[in-house]
Scaffold this motif. Structure first.
Motif, short mmCIF file in Angstrom:
data_model
loop_
_atom_site.label_atom_id
_atom_site.label_comp_id
_atom_site.label_asym_id
_atom_site.label_seq_id
_atom_site.Cartn_x
_atom_site.Cartn_y
_atom_site.Cartn_z
N TRP A 1 0.82 -1.21 0.00
CA TRP A 1 0.00 0.00 0.00
C TRP A 1 0.85 1.26 0.00
O TRP A 1 2.04 1.23 0.30
CB TRP A 1 -0.97 0.02 1.19
N THR A 2 0.20 2.36 -0.38
CA THR A 2 0.77 3.69 -0.26
C THR A 2 -0.15 4.53 0.61
O THR A 2 -1.30 4.18 0.85
CB THR A 2 0.96 4.33 -1.65
N LEU A 3 0.38 5.65 1.11
CA LEU A 3 -0.39 6.57 1.95
C LEU A 3 -0.91 7.73 1.12
O LEU A 3 -0.33 8.10 0.10
CB LEU A 3 0.47 7.12 3.08
N ALA A 4 -2.00 8.33 1.58
CA ALA A 4 -2.56 9.51 0.92
C ALA A 4 -3.13 10.44 1.97
O ALA A 4 -3.35 10.05 3.12
CB ALA A 4 -3.64 9.11 -0.09
N GLY A 5 -3.40 11.67 1.54
CA GLY A 5 -3.99 12.66 2.43
C GLY A 5 -3.62 14.07 2.02
O GLY A 5 -3.18 14.30 0.89
N GLY A 6 -3.78 15.00 2.94
CA GLY A 6 -3.64 16.41 2.61
C GLY A 6 -2.24 16.96 2.63
O GLY A 6 -2.00 18.07 2.14
N GLY A 7 -1.29 16.23 3.23
CA GLY A 7 0.08 16.71 3.26
C GLY A 7 0.21 18.06 3.95
O GLY A 7 -0.50 18.35 4.92
N PRO A 8 1.08 18.94 3.43
CA PRO A 8 1.30 20.24 4.07
C PRO A 8 0.11 21.18 3.95
O PRO A 8 0.09 22.23 4.60
CB PRO A 8 2.51 20.79 3.31
N GLU A 9 -0.89 20.82 3.13
CA GLU A 9 -2.05 21.70 2.95
C GLU A 9 -3.14 21.45 3.99
O GLU A 9 -4.19 22.10 3.95
CB GLU A 9 -2.61 21.51 1.54
N GLY A 10 -2.92 20.51 4.89
CA GLY A 10 -3.92 20.24 5.92
C GLY A 10 -4.68 18.96 5.63
O GLY A 10 -4.21 18.08 4.92
N HIS A 11 -5.89 18.88 6.17
CA HIS A 11 -6.69 17.67 6.03
C HIS A 11 -7.49 17.72 4.73
O HIS A 11 -8.56 18.33 4.64
CB HIS A 11 -7.62 17.50 7.23
N LEU A 12 -6.95 17.06 3.68
CA LEU A 12 -7.60 16.98 2.38
C LEU A 12 -7.58 15.53 1.92
O LEU A 12 -6.62 14.80 2.18
CB LEU A 12 -6.88 17.85 1.35
N HIS A 13 -8.63 15.13 1.21
CA HIS A 13 -8.70 13.76 0.72
C HIS A 13 -7.85 13.56 -0.52
O HIS A 13 -7.99 14.29 -1.51
CB HIS A 13 -10.17 13.42 0.41
N ASP A 14 -6.93 12.60 -0.46
CA ASP A 14 -6.18 12.13 -1.63
C ASP A 14 -5.48 13.24 -2.40
O ASP A 14 -5.42 13.22 -3.63
CB ASP A 14 -7.13 11.35 -2.55
N ARG A 15 -4.95 14.23 -1.68
CA ARG A 15 -4.21 15.30 -2.34
C ARG A 15 -2.79 14.84 -2.70
O ARG A 15 -2.30 15.10 -3.79
CB ARG A 15 -4.17 16.53 -1.44
N TYR A 16 -2.14 14.14 -1.77
CA TYR A 16 -0.77 13.67 -1.97
C TYR A 16 -0.68 12.17 -1.69
O TYR A 16 -1.46 11.63 -0.91
CB TYR A 16 0.20 14.39 -1.01
N HIS A 17 0.31 11.52 -2.33
CA HIS A 17 0.68 10.14 -2.03
C HIS A 17 2.13 10.10 -1.54
O HIS A 17 2.93 10.98 -1.89
CB HIS A 17 0.56 9.25 -3.26
N ARG A 18 2.41 9.04 -0.75
CA ARG A 18 3.78 8.95 -0.24
C ARG A 18 4.10 7.51 0.21
O ARG A 18 3.26 6.85 0.82
CB ARG A 18 3.95 9.88 0.95
N ASN A 19 5.31 7.05 -0.14
CA ASN A 19 5.90 5.83 0.41
C ASN A 19 5.18 4.56 -0.06
O ASN A 19 4.04 4.58 -0.51
CB ASN A 19 5.93 5.84 1.94
N LEU A 20 5.90 3.45 0.09
CA LEU A 20 5.36 2.11 -0.16
C LEU A 20 5.61 1.25 1.07
O LEU A 20 6.68 1.33 1.69
CB LEU A 20 6.06 1.46 -1.37
N TYR A 21 4.61 0.38 1.38
CA TYR A 21 4.70 -0.49 2.55
C TYR A 21 4.27 -1.90 2.17
O TYR A 21 3.40 -2.10 1.32
CB TYR A 21 3.80 0.03 3.68
N TYR A 22 4.88 -2.87 2.85
CA TYR A 22 4.56 -4.29 2.63
C TYR A 22 4.29 -4.96 3.96
O TYR A 22 4.99 -4.71 4.96
CB TYR A 22 5.74 -4.99 1.94
N ALA A 23 3.30 -5.85 3.96
CA ALA A 23 3.02 -6.66 5.15
C ALA A 23 2.34 -7.95 4.71
O ALA A 23 1.80 -8.04 3.60
CB ALA A 23 2.13 -5.92 6.15
N THR A 24 2.38 -8.95 5.57
CA THR A 24 1.56 -10.14 5.38
C THR A 24 0.55 -10.23 6.51
O THR A 24 0.78 -9.74 7.62
CB THR A 24 2.41 -11.42 5.36
N PHE A 25 -0.59 -10.85 6.20
CA PHE A 25 -1.66 -11.06 7.16
C PHE A 25 -1.91 -12.56 7.26
O PHE A 25 -2.06 -13.24 6.24
CB PHE A 25 -2.92 -10.34 6.70
#
Length: 397
Positions: A199-223
């Motif tokens: 997965w990657t992260l999303a959100g408002g970044g430096p602009e505050g609380h906004l939906h899907d404004r920026y993406h960042r990083n990659l993460y891996y896990a198993t369940f």
């Protein structure tokens, strides 16, 4: 094969659960979203070598997020899941096992409140997990709009009843306001009885609380379906919930910086697998000129990165049986066709073949357990971003 001409709408479906082969029935089943994202299924009879007409099994609420995802329960019945964006999780069930014929039932799964992006997985025991994302602020106004964690529901009786579980991936209150999860792909690995995910992260970044404004990083896990625990590539046990601290310390594959020109990078779609016992991920990033750059990383005591070049938009992949994987990509949003690459994670990457299609392709899914000739499901690109225009073709390769 063109199995449905000019009937597919725009879809945001991830490469999860697009189709399945049923060896008992000698049939392959596929699902896709049509006008207003209504959910359709079709079947291919391998003995007769014929495709059925599309069968509408449920409405899509006029939203490209409400794509159908299809699995087959161990009792033979087909289950088609959809989320009513940020609202509800629904399942349509075939009236007969091993067939799409007849009047399908369509029922809400109350335990899936707030569902978006349903991603179902069936385990070796027959248990069914459906991972979904919840928009927390729609139900509790104290949460900002970019609080969108993951959760899942589980059925142990072939999808007839469901259990709910609390948020399972929830990196809350990050200083960069990236509290949304975009899972790119889930993959069940039966040899280890685990579900790998990226997965990657999303959100408002430096602009505050906004939906899907920026993406960042990659993460891996198993369940692990056995104990419901998440683990890192190194085997660190994070328990039943991934918080921001555990995510950053144990699960990060790649650190990326926020962009202003192309803020939604890494892309929504990322791919996950394992080769010779080592987990790996494949993803796409955009540069300041909007060029697409392919990336891969394989875990060998740490994440080792591999540059896959520019241009290809990765859609899905499958193991090739010799430690390498076949990666299926679209060459360009405006170009037609499918390019196939052979990836040996951390070692090599080369173009293998190309396929010309009548229309540009928006989505590719490997059909689970596929049997020739039905291997890949391709959804042709609709001419508009609205799901009220359904003129994309549906192909099977």
């Amino acid at each position: 094969m063109t199995v449905a001409a000019a009937q597919a709408a725009r879809t945001d479906r991830r490469p999860v659960a697009g189709g399945v082969h049923d060896p008992r029935a000698g049939k392959t089943f596929i699902s896709w979203g049509g006008f207003q994202e209504d959910n359709y299924v079709q079947e291919y009879d391998h003995r007769r070598r014929t495709w059925s007409a599309p069968v509408r099994v449920a409405g899509g609420d006029n939203d490209s997020h409400n794509y159908p995802t299809l699995i087959q329960a161990d009792d033979g019945h087909l289950l088609v899941f959809r989320g009513l964006h940020n609202k509800e999780l629904w399942v349509a069930r075939s009236p007969r096992p091993h067939s799409i014929a007849g009047e399908w039932s369509d029922t809400i799964i109350p335990e899936g409140l707030g569902a978006t992006y349903p991603m179902p997985v069936k385990t070796a025991s027959g248990d069914i997990f459906v991972f979904i994302r919840e928009t927390a602020g729609d139900f509790d106004k104290t949460y900002p709009t970019d609080t969108r964690p993951m959760k899942y529901v589980r059925s142990t009786d072939h999808g007839r009843t469901w259990q709910s579980f609390p948020w399972c991936i929830a990196p809350l209150d990050r200083s960069d306001n990236l509290n949304e999860i975009y899972i790119g792909q889930l993959r069940y690995e039966p040899h280890a009885n685990r579900i790998a995910m990226v997965w990657t992260l999303a959100g408002g970044g430096p602009e505050g609380h906004l939906h899907d404004r920026y993406h960042r990083n990659l993460y891996y896990a198993t369940f692990s379906p056995a104990d419901l625990h998440f683990r890192s590539a190194a085997g660190h046990d994070l328990g039943t919930t991934v918080d921001d601290g555990g995510q950053e310390r144990y699960l990060k594959v790649a650190q990326t910086e926020l962009q202003t020109v192309n803020p939604r990078s890494p892309d929504y779609i990322s791919l996950v697998g394992s080769a010779e016992g080592r987990p790996f991920v494949v993803w796409m990033q955009l540069d300041e000129q909007a060029a697409v750059h392919g990336k891969a990383a394989v875990y060998r005591g740490g994440w080792r990165h591999q540059d896959l070049g520019t241009g290809a938009r990765f859609r899905d992949m499958e193991p090739a049986g010799d430690g390498s994987w076949l990666v299926y990509a679209t060459p360009d949003p405006a170009a037609s066709g499918v390019d196939t690459y052979r990836l040996r994670p951390g070692v090599s990457w080369r173009r293998k073949s190309s396929l010309v299609t009548p229309q540009p392709i928006q989505r590719i899914e490997v059909i689970a357990g596929h049997r020739g000739p039905a291997r890949l499901l391709l959804t042709g690109n609709s001419s508009a971003r609205e799901v009220t225009v359904a003129d994309g073709d549906v192909y099977v390769v």
